[in-house]
Design an enzyme around this catalytic site. Structure first.
Site, short mmCIF file in Angstrom:
data_model
loop_
_atom_site.label_atom_id
_atom_site.label_comp_id
_atom_site.label_asym_id
_atom_site.label_seq_id
_atom_site.Cartn_x
_atom_site.Cartn_y
_atom_site.Cartn_z
N HIS A 177 -13.00 -4.65 -4.22
CA HIS A 177 -12.20 -5.21 -5.31
C HIS A 177 -13.07 -5.95 -6.34
CE1 HIS A 177 -8.80 -6.76 -7.44
NE2 HIS A 177 -7.94 -6.61 -6.46
N ASP A 399 -4.24 13.83 -6.81
CA ASP A 399 -4.20 15.28 -6.54
C ASP A 399 -5.62 15.83 -6.62
OD1 ASP A 399 -3.85 17.99 -6.34
OD2 ASP A 399 -2.41 18.16 -7.99
#
Length: 465
Positions: A177, A399
């Site tokens: 992060h 995807d």
């Protein structure tokens, strides 16, 4: 209206996973960094609340494999290697500089880490893939004896590809992060996925590092109190209630219809109105406090949540493609008694005021505050933190060539029981529902559900005012 909120259940299972190989992935071409190079990280990247790895998992069912038989691990590694050229900082490591701040440094043979594993189970045996499940933990690689919150000298991308017996697979991803916030992570993930799908490097937008954009002013100028960073004095029953027993994770699918009615009931008595997030956050906060029966009733509680500050920055604007941390922590406060006996609209106004308080000057003041008095410990007591993942393109960005994932998101919230996460509904029909995940002591879960699912009391309270 309770029928518009559905509790989602997950299976308590054991997933046998065998690690087959560990693959270091280096950039596929030259990068503008050599052995010994260093990169500056901003004070927003250096926040103590950003010093961790965000674990997520993505599931791909076997029907996608039948139409695309590209080898999974090789495809993902090749694409990652290409993407690490423009995203080269993610091939470095974090270390602490002499002033205590983190920086990215480059040594020899660093890169990302991809772990290939397999399981003799099929995806169907994992239960409902619509809800985070703590028992999926083996699908995210952790080093043996890895310390919690360790970020120094770690690969900044740790990916585990687990191949299941049915032909489907999961991608467990741990991304540091300190390098990117949620929107930045989605930008990187979309580039990796598009590159894997097309077989050629795709970066849209072009990534921008430019952490110097958030250099502190000289001299630092703090113009706000910044309650989000203030020490929390332990003075209530809250921490004891939450930590005395292992919390359980509960998830609720909240329909668009329920959210719309809640928003209508939560409107403050002014012309500014409130957002769906304001209403949902206020309702969760109040339900949480009532269920936990926090004492004393005059104790001041906090609600914190991250606000994307990108749209606030106009002078100058942030460059397109910036993928670092551009979040500020908004903080609302209220005595317990007001949350229990006050109206939903009053609480939603508090949330709205906290959200709207994040301005361009607030961002700069945050950077300067961190320069002078950087918190060095996480504060858990006396507050609830809400993380909004509904604004992230979790499914659309992932995807890789095997279709949309059947699930995309976190795994386990229980290590931090004072966190609530709003997730997008991953079902194919895109219903606009939100999945609310929260950790609670098992003894109060029924009370929370009772308060959270029922709007009748809110309606009667509003009518009596």
């Amino acid at each position: 209206m309770a029928s518009c909120v559905e509790e989602l259940h997950f299976s308590h299972i054991h997933i046998p996973v065998t690690i087959d190989q560990m693959i270091p992935v280096l950039p596929a071409g030259p990068i503008p960094a050599v052995h010994g190079s260093r990169l500056y990280l901003s004070n927003l990247d250096n926040m103590i609340g950003a010093r961790f790895f965000t674990p997520t998992v993505y599931f791909y069912k076997s029907n996608y494999m039948s139409s695309n038989r590209k080898p999974v691990t090789k495809t993902l590694c090749d694409a990652l290697s290409r993407v690490l050229v423009p995203y080269y900082p993610l091939s470095g490591r974090l270390r602490e500089a002499s002033n205590g701040k983190l920086e990215v440094f480059f040594g020899q043979q660093q890169g990302a880490l991809v772990v290939e594993a397999h399981s003799d189970m099929g995806l169907a045996e994992l239960g409902d893939l619509a809800v985070p499940n703590p028992t999926w933990a083996p699908l995210n690689y952790r080093f043996p004896n890895e310390e919690p919150y360790k970020v120094l000298d770690m690969p900044l991308i740790i990916a585990q590809v687990t191949l299941f017996a049915c032909g489907g697979f999961s991608l467990g991803l741990r991304l540091c992060h300190c390098i990117c916030d949620g929107i930045g992570a989605m930008q990187f993930l979309a580039a990796w996925a598009a590159t894997a799908k097309t077989g050629t490097l795709v970066t849209n937008p072009e990534p921008c590092w430019d952490r110097e954009f958030f250099q502190p002013r000289n001299p630092p100028t703090i113009k706000y109190r910044h309650p989000e960073f203030m020490r929390i004095e332990e003075g209530s029953s809250l921490t004891m209630s939450l930590w005395k027993s292992k919390p359980v994770q509960k998830c609720y699918k909240v329909s668009q219809q329920f959210q719309a009615q809640l928003k209508s009931l939560a409107q403050p008595n002014d012309m500014l109105g409130c957002s769906t997030f304001d209403a949902m956050a206020a309702h969760v906060w109040r339900s949480w406090v009532k269920a936990l029966d926090v004492k004393p009733v005059d104790y001041e509680l906090r609600l914190t949540f991250s606000v994307n500050a990108r749209p606030k920055l106009k002078n100058p604007p942030l460059k397109q493609g910036f993928y670092g941390n551009v979040v500020c922590v908004a903080c609302g406060t209220s005595p317990v008694n007001n949350l229990i006996k006050g109206s939903l609209s009053e609480t939603s106004r508090l949330v709205r005021e906290a959200r709207l308080s994040i301005s361009e000057e607030y961002v700069r003041s945050t950077v300067d505050y961190m320069e002078i008095d950087r918190p060095n410990r996480l504060e858990f007591g006396g507050k609830l933190s809400i993380t909004q993942w509904t604004r992230f393109s979790l499914y659309e960005s992932a995807d890789f060539g095997w279709g949309r994932p059947s699930y995309a998101g976190p795994i386990d919230l229980t290590p931090t029981p004072q966190v609530c996460v709003f997730l997008p509904d991953g079902s194919a029909e895109c219903s606009g529902a939100t999945v609310v995940c929260i950790c609670l002591p098992d003894s109060v879960t029924h009370k929370f559900a009772e308060f959270f699912l029922c709007l009748k009391d809110l309606i009667s309270n509003d009518e009596s005012e």
